[in-house]
Motif scaffolding. Structure first.
Motif, PDB file in Angstrom:
ATOM      1  N   ALA A 195       1.972  28.502  43.147  1.00 24.84           N
ATOM      2  CA  ALA A 195       2.172  27.841  44.432  1.00 24.84           C
ATOM      3  C   ALA A 195       3.316  26.844  44.409  1.00 24.84           C
ATOM      4  CB  ALA A 195       0.883  27.147  44.863  1.00 24.84           C
ATOM      5  N   PHE A 196       3.409  26.063  43.332  1.00 22.49           N
ATOM      6  CA  PHE A 196       4.370  24.957  43.325  1.00 22.49           C
ATOM      7  C   PHE A 196       5.266  24.934  42.087  1.00 22.49           C
ATOM      8  CE2 PHE A 196       0.855  23.581  46.053  1.00 22.49           C
ATOM      9  CZ  PHE A 196       1.562  23.248  47.203  1.00 22.49           C
ATOM     10  N   GLY A 197       5.343  26.070  41.390  1.00 20.33           N
ATOM     11  CA  GLY A 197       6.298  26.161  40.299  1.00 20.33           C
ATOM     12  C   GLY A 197       7.719  26.215  40.841  1.00 20.33           C
ATOM     13  N   VAL A 198       8.691  26.270  39.954  1.00 17.98           N
ATOM     14  CA  VAL A 198      10.093  26.331  40.365  1.00 17.98           C
ATOM     15  C   VAL A 198      10.272  27.461  41.366  1.00 17.98           C
ATOM     16  CG1 VAL A 198      12.458  26.711  39.578  1.00 17.98           C
ATOM     17  CG2 VAL A 198      10.866  25.378  38.182  1.00 17.98           C
ATOM     18  N   ALA A 199      10.975  27.170  42.457  1.00 14.29           N
ATOM     19  CA  ALA A 199      11.011  28.087  43.595  1.00 14.29           C
ATOM     20  C   ALA A 199      11.592  29.451  43.265  1.00 14.29           C
ATOM     21  CB  ALA A 199      11.796  27.450  44.740  1.00 14.29           C
ATOM     22  N   GLY A 200      12.663  29.503  42.508  1.00 14.37           N
ATOM     23  CA  GLY A 200      13.273  30.779  42.193  1.00 14.37           C
ATOM     24  C   GLY A 200      13.754  31.499  43.438  1.00 14.37           C
ATOM     25  N   ASN A 201      13.195  32.684  43.705  1.00 16.10           N
ATOM     26  CA  ASN A 201      13.633  33.473  44.861  1.00 16.10           C
ATOM     27  C   ASN A 201      12.889  33.118  46.142  1.00 16.10           C
ATOM     28  OD1 ASN A 201      11.125  34.557  44.360  1.00 16.10           O
ATOM     29  ND2 ASN A 201      11.885  36.542  43.675  1.00 16.10           N
ATOM     30  N   GLY A 202      12.011  32.146  46.091  1.00 20.27           N
ATOM     31  CA  GLY A 202      11.294  31.712  47.276  1.00 20.27           C
ATOM     32  C   GLY A 202      10.061  32.523  47.604  1.00 20.27           C
ATOM     33  N   ILE A 203       9.755  33.549  46.824  1.00 29.03           N
ATOM     34  CA  ILE A 203       8.598  34.414  47.078  1.00 29.03           C
ATOM     35  C   ILE A 203       7.369  33.906  46.347  1.00 29.03           C
ATOM     36  CG2 ILE A 203       7.684  36.750  46.913  1.00 29.03           C
ATOM     37  CD1 ILE A 203       9.954  36.424  48.921  1.00 29.03           C
ATOM     38  N   ILE A 204       7.528  33.541  45.099  1.00 29.44           N
ATOM     39  CA  ILE A 204       6.401  33.052  44.311  1.00 29.44           C
ATOM     40  C   ILE A 204       6.928  32.032  43.306  1.00 29.44           C
ATOM     41  CG2 ILE A 204       6.499  34.734  42.429  1.00 29.44           C
ATOM     42  CD1 ILE A 204       3.300  33.600  44.259  1.00 29.44           C
ATOM     43  N   GLY A 205       6.103  31.049  42.977  1.00 28.15           N
ATOM     44  CA  GLY A 205       6.527  30.044  42.019  1.00 28.15           C
ATOM     45  C   GLY A 205       6.702  30.620  40.630  1.00 28.15           C
ATOM     46  N   ALA A 206       7.648  30.086  39.884  1.00 27.44           N
ATOM     47  CA  ALA A 206       7.899  30.559  38.527  1.00 27.44           C
ATOM     48  C   ALA A 206       6.776  30.113  37.594  1.00 27.44           C
ATOM     49  CB  ALA A 206       9.249  30.030  38.042  1.00 27.44           C
ATOM     50  N   GLY A 207       6.759  30.663  36.400  1.00 25.36           N
ATOM     51  CA  GLY A 207       5.699  30.351  35.443  1.00 25.36           C
ATOM     52  C   GLY A 207       5.983  29.136  34.587  1.00 25.36           C
ATOM     53  N   ASN A 208       6.776  28.209  35.095  1.00 26.02           N
ATOM     54  CA  ASN A 208       7.139  27.038  34.287  1.00 26.02           C
ATOM     55  C   ASN A 208       5.971  26.099  34.046  1.00 26.02           C
ATOM     56  OD1 ASN A 208       7.648  26.534  37.252  1.00 26.02           O
ATOM     57  ND2 ASN A 208       7.793  24.447  36.490  1.00 26.02           N
ATOM     58  N   ALA A 209       4.931  26.169  34.903  1.00 24.68           N
ATOM     59  CA  ALA A 209       3.787  25.269  34.749  1.00 24.68           C
ATOM     60  C   ALA A 209       2.507  26.032  34.408  1.00 24.68           C
ATOM     61  CB  ALA A 209       3.588  24.447  36.012  1.00 24.68           C
ATOM     62  N   TRP A 210       2.642  27.153  33.746  1.00 27.80           N
ATOM     63  CA  TRP A 210       1.491  27.920  33.288  1.00 27.80           C
ATOM     64  C   TRP A 210       0.573  27.032  32.447  1.00 27.80           C
ATOM     65  CZ3 TRP A 210      -0.407  32.902  33.734  1.00 27.80           C
ATOM     66  CH2 TRP A 210      -1.271  33.353  32.739  1.00 27.80           C
ATOM     67  N   MET A 211      -0.721  27.035  32.751  1.00 23.56           N
ATOM     68  CA  MET A 211      -1.698  26.165  32.073  1.00 23.56           C
ATOM     69  C   MET A 211      -1.325  24.687  32.213  1.00 23.56           C
ATOM     70  SD  MET A 211      -4.229  27.912  30.685  1.00 23.56           S
ATOM     71  CE  MET A 211      -4.855  27.001  29.296  1.00 23.56           C
ATOM     72  N   MET A 212      -0.414  24.385  33.141  1.00 21.22           N
ATOM     73  CA  MET A 212       0.096  23.041  33.388  1.00 21.22           C
ATOM     74  C   MET A 212       0.728  22.418  32.144  1.00 21.22           C
ATOM     75  SD  MET A 212      -2.342  21.216  36.200  1.00 21.22           S
ATOM     76  CE  MET A 212      -2.645  22.024  37.785  1.00 21.22           C
ATOM     77  N   ILE A 213       1.199  23.279  31.244  1.00 16.75           N
ATOM     78  CA  ILE A 213       1.861  22.768  30.039  1.00 16.75           C
ATOM     79  C   ILE A 213       3.229  22.204  30.380  1.00 16.75           C
ATOM     80  CG2 ILE A 213       2.865  23.456  27.813  1.00 16.75           C
ATOM     81  CD1 ILE A 213       0.602  25.485  27.555  1.00 16.75           C
ATOM     82  N   GLY A 214       3.914  22.839  31.330  1.00 19.01           N
ATOM     83  CA  GLY A 214       5.279  22.434  31.640  1.00 19.01           C
ATOM     84  C   GLY A 214       5.398  21.465  32.793  1.00 19.01           C
ATOM     85  N   LEU A 215       4.371  20.666  33.055  1.00 17.77           N
ATOM     86  CA  LEU A 215       4.465  19.700  34.145  1.00 17.77           C
ATOM     87  C   LEU A 215       5.542  18.658  33.847  1.00 17.77           C
ATOM     88  CD1 LEU A 215       0.804  18.846  35.228  1.00 17.77           C
ATOM     89  CD2 LEU A 215       2.398  20.445  36.267  1.00 17.77           C
ATOM     90  N   GLY A 216       6.333  18.331  34.860  1.00 14.70           N
ATOM     91  CA  GLY A 216       7.323  17.278  34.694  1.00 14.70           C
ATOM     92  C   GLY A 216       6.687  15.903  34.787  1.00 14.70           C
ATOM     93  N   ASN A 217       7.408  14.893  34.323  1.00 13.09           N
ATOM     94  CA  ASN A 217       6.886  13.531  34.424  1.00 13.09           C
ATOM     95  C   ASN A 217       6.770  13.088  35.880  1.00 13.09           C
ATOM     96  OD1 ASN A 217       6.687  13.196  31.656  1.00 13.09           O
ATOM     97  ND2 ASN A 217       8.819  12.541  31.467  1.00 13.09           N
ATOM     98  N   VAL A 218       7.736  13.492  36.691  1.00 12.03           N
ATOM     99  CA  VAL A 218       7.762  13.118  38.103  1.00 12.03           C
ATOM    100  C   VAL A 218       7.948  14.380  38.933  1.00 12.03           C
ATOM    101  CG1 VAL A 218       8.905  11.725  39.862  1.00 12.03           C
ATOM    102  CG2 VAL A 218       8.806  10.905  37.513  1.00 12.03           C
ATOM    103  N   ARG A 219       7.138  14.506  39.985  1.00 11.65           N
ATOM    104  CA  ARG A 219       7.297  15.639  40.885  1.00 11.65           C
ATOM    105  C   ARG A 219       8.631  15.507  41.608  1.00 11.65           C
ATOM    106  NH1 ARG A 219       6.218  20.922  41.967  1.00 11.65           N
ATOM    107  NH2 ARG A 219       6.661  21.324  44.160  1.00 11.65           N
ATOM    108  N   GLU A 220       9.365  16.607  41.691  1.00  9.27           N
ATOM    109  CA  GLU A 220      10.693  16.599  42.301  1.00  9.27           C
ATOM    110  C   GLU A 220      10.655  16.041  43.713  1.00  9.27           C
ATOM    111  OE1 GLU A 220      14.368  19.730  43.156  1.00  9.27           O
ATOM    112  OE2 GLU A 220      12.448  20.438  42.384  1.00  9.27           O
TER     113      GLU A 220
END
Length: 441
Positions: free
Chosen positions: A100-125
């Motif tokens: 839902a809220f991973g890196v936008a990429g092509n705008g169709i589906i969020g990328a897998g950058n936050a799989w298992m929430m391992i890749g959460l950033g310190n601050v939401r963009e």
């Protein structure tokens, strides 16, 4: 600070006879640099909003839905709410959030950058809150959406099927649409207005609920056999909890603790208030009574309708939105049951489907500066925005129908969708859970 003071009062200082060398000897100390990456006030508000959003479901939806079914099925509804909340929470961490809220990429589906929430950033963009705070707030919204579906199959769906369906729905229907509309996806970048989930949450719920009602069929004996709500007072109390928590969901979508959140919450509150009162008026004129169920459903209709434009319109416009939503949802509720003979037992489609469509289209009108709204984008106007909203609504309706059909039918090949006639007659509390809702003897 000293330089600022000198800059503003240099003429007065010179007039007082202080020489330039004297001024030069005044030491200047640079102010300390205060980190602004995370705002603790905004973060505290997001965490509080997340907790209140969970209150919407646990126990708000449980009481609101549970109080309107028969006594023999109250526990089954409450159990479904709890189990769906638990499984959606786990799936949100594993994959839902990144879809839902991973890196936008092509705008169709969020990328897998936050799989298992391992890749959460310190601050939401584009915010001043930790991404973890943003994620738990959005998780509470996902739980709320999934548990609302229970009203579509109440009193006749198998427990296992209901839990599995809600879990898959949260990943395959809710998460992609949330990305399109709220996660910098293609509908959002196309200009679709959805301030607080009017389209992404309530439209998906409403359309999916209608599809499920048609798939699962009517309750035994409906509509000839009168089904009595077991606890209207509890249902009204649940609606009150939903009302309070819903304001937090709407205010939380501002992502800051400021005027925007306060204005959005005020708009939501007045829309719910006028809608509840109008529903009572219609009830009185048609039946001669004002009912607890009517007040509760009226408030929900107003909250659904205002969600798309809550932070973008004026309080006066919010009143008009609530005024329009109540009769629209009221008469569609009757038409679904009496004209089309669809057993939408707890009015999920009428409240969330019709309310969200009305709210999405009305937002396109009342966001105009002429009505005190925030105005349109430079390349848009009222008719352009209305067309954009129609496209967004149509796309989400189609996706919700297709997704619901695929999930429901595929799942039914493994888990039966509906309980047996005997189990339905005996009540799901006893047959599925081995207990009664109320042990009074």
């Amino acid at each position: 600070m000293i330089r600022q003071l000198l800059g503003k009062g240099a003429i007065a200082v010179l007039a007082a006879g202080i020489s330039a060398p004297a001024l030069a000897n005044i030491p200047f100390v640079e102010p300390p640099i205060v980190p602004t990456a995370i705002d603790t006030g905004d973060t505290a508000w997001m965490l509080a909003a997340a907790l209140l959003a969970l209150l919407v479901t646990l126990p708000g939806v449980a009481l609101f839905h549970g109080g309107r079914v028969e006594t023999r099925n109250f526990l089954s509804v409450v159990m479904q709410v709890g189990a769906i909340a638990a499984i959606v929470s786990l799936l949100w961490i594993i994959v839902g959030y990144t879809l839902a809220f991973g890196v936008a990429g092509n705008g169709i589906i969020g990328a897998g950058n936050a799989w298992m929430m391992i890749g959460l950033g310190n601050v939401r963009e584009d915010t001043l809150v930790p991404e973890s705070a943003f994620a738990i707030f959005q998780m509470a919204s996902a739980i709320f959406a999934a548990t609302l579906l229970i009203g579509a199959w109440a009193e006749r769906a198998r427990f296992g099927w209901a839990i599995a369906f809600a879990a898959l729905w949260s990943i395959m229907v809710y998460a992609p649409v949330s990305h399109w509309v709220l996660g910098d996806g293609w509908l959002e970048t196309s200009g679709v207005i959805d301030y607080a989930g009017g389209i992404s949450m309530h439209l998906t719920v409403g359309i999916s609920a209608l599809t499920i009602c048609i798939m699962i069929g009517r309750r035994e004996g409906w509509p000839k056999i009168l089904r009595r709500a077991n606890a209207p007072a509890l249902s009204l109390a649940g609606a009150g909890l939903i009302w309070v928590g819903w304001l937090a969901i709407i205010g939380g979508n501002e992502l800051t603790a400021g005027d925007g959140a306060a204005s959005a919450m005020m708009n939501a509150h007045v829309a719910a208030s006028v809608s509840a009162l109008i529903w009572l008026l219609i009830d009185k004129l048609k039946t001669g009574h004002v009912t607890a169920a009517g007040f509760a459903k009226g408030a929900i209709a107003g909250l659904v309708a205002i969600s798309a434009g809550a932070g973008l319109v004026s309080p006066g416009s919010a009143i008009l939105i609530g005024l329009i939503a109540a009769p629209l949802c009221y008469f569609v509720s009757g038409a679904v049951k009496n004209i089309f003979a669809i057993d939408d037992s707890l009015d999920v489609f009428a409240l969330h489907g019709i309310g969200s469509i009305a709210g999405a289209l009305l937002a396109a009108i009342f966001v105009s500066e002429s009505f005190g709204g925030l105005g349109y984008a430079e390349d848009s106007g009222m008719f352009g925005q209305l067309f954009t909203q129609l496209i967004g609504v149509a796309v989400v309706v189609i996706w919700s129908v297709i997704g619901t059909l695929v999930i429901g039918l595929a799942l039914s090949t493994v888990l039966p969708m509906r309980v047996s006639t005997e189990d339905e007659a005996a009540g799901l509390d006893k047959t599925h859970h081995g207990q009664r809702s109320w042990e009074l003897d």
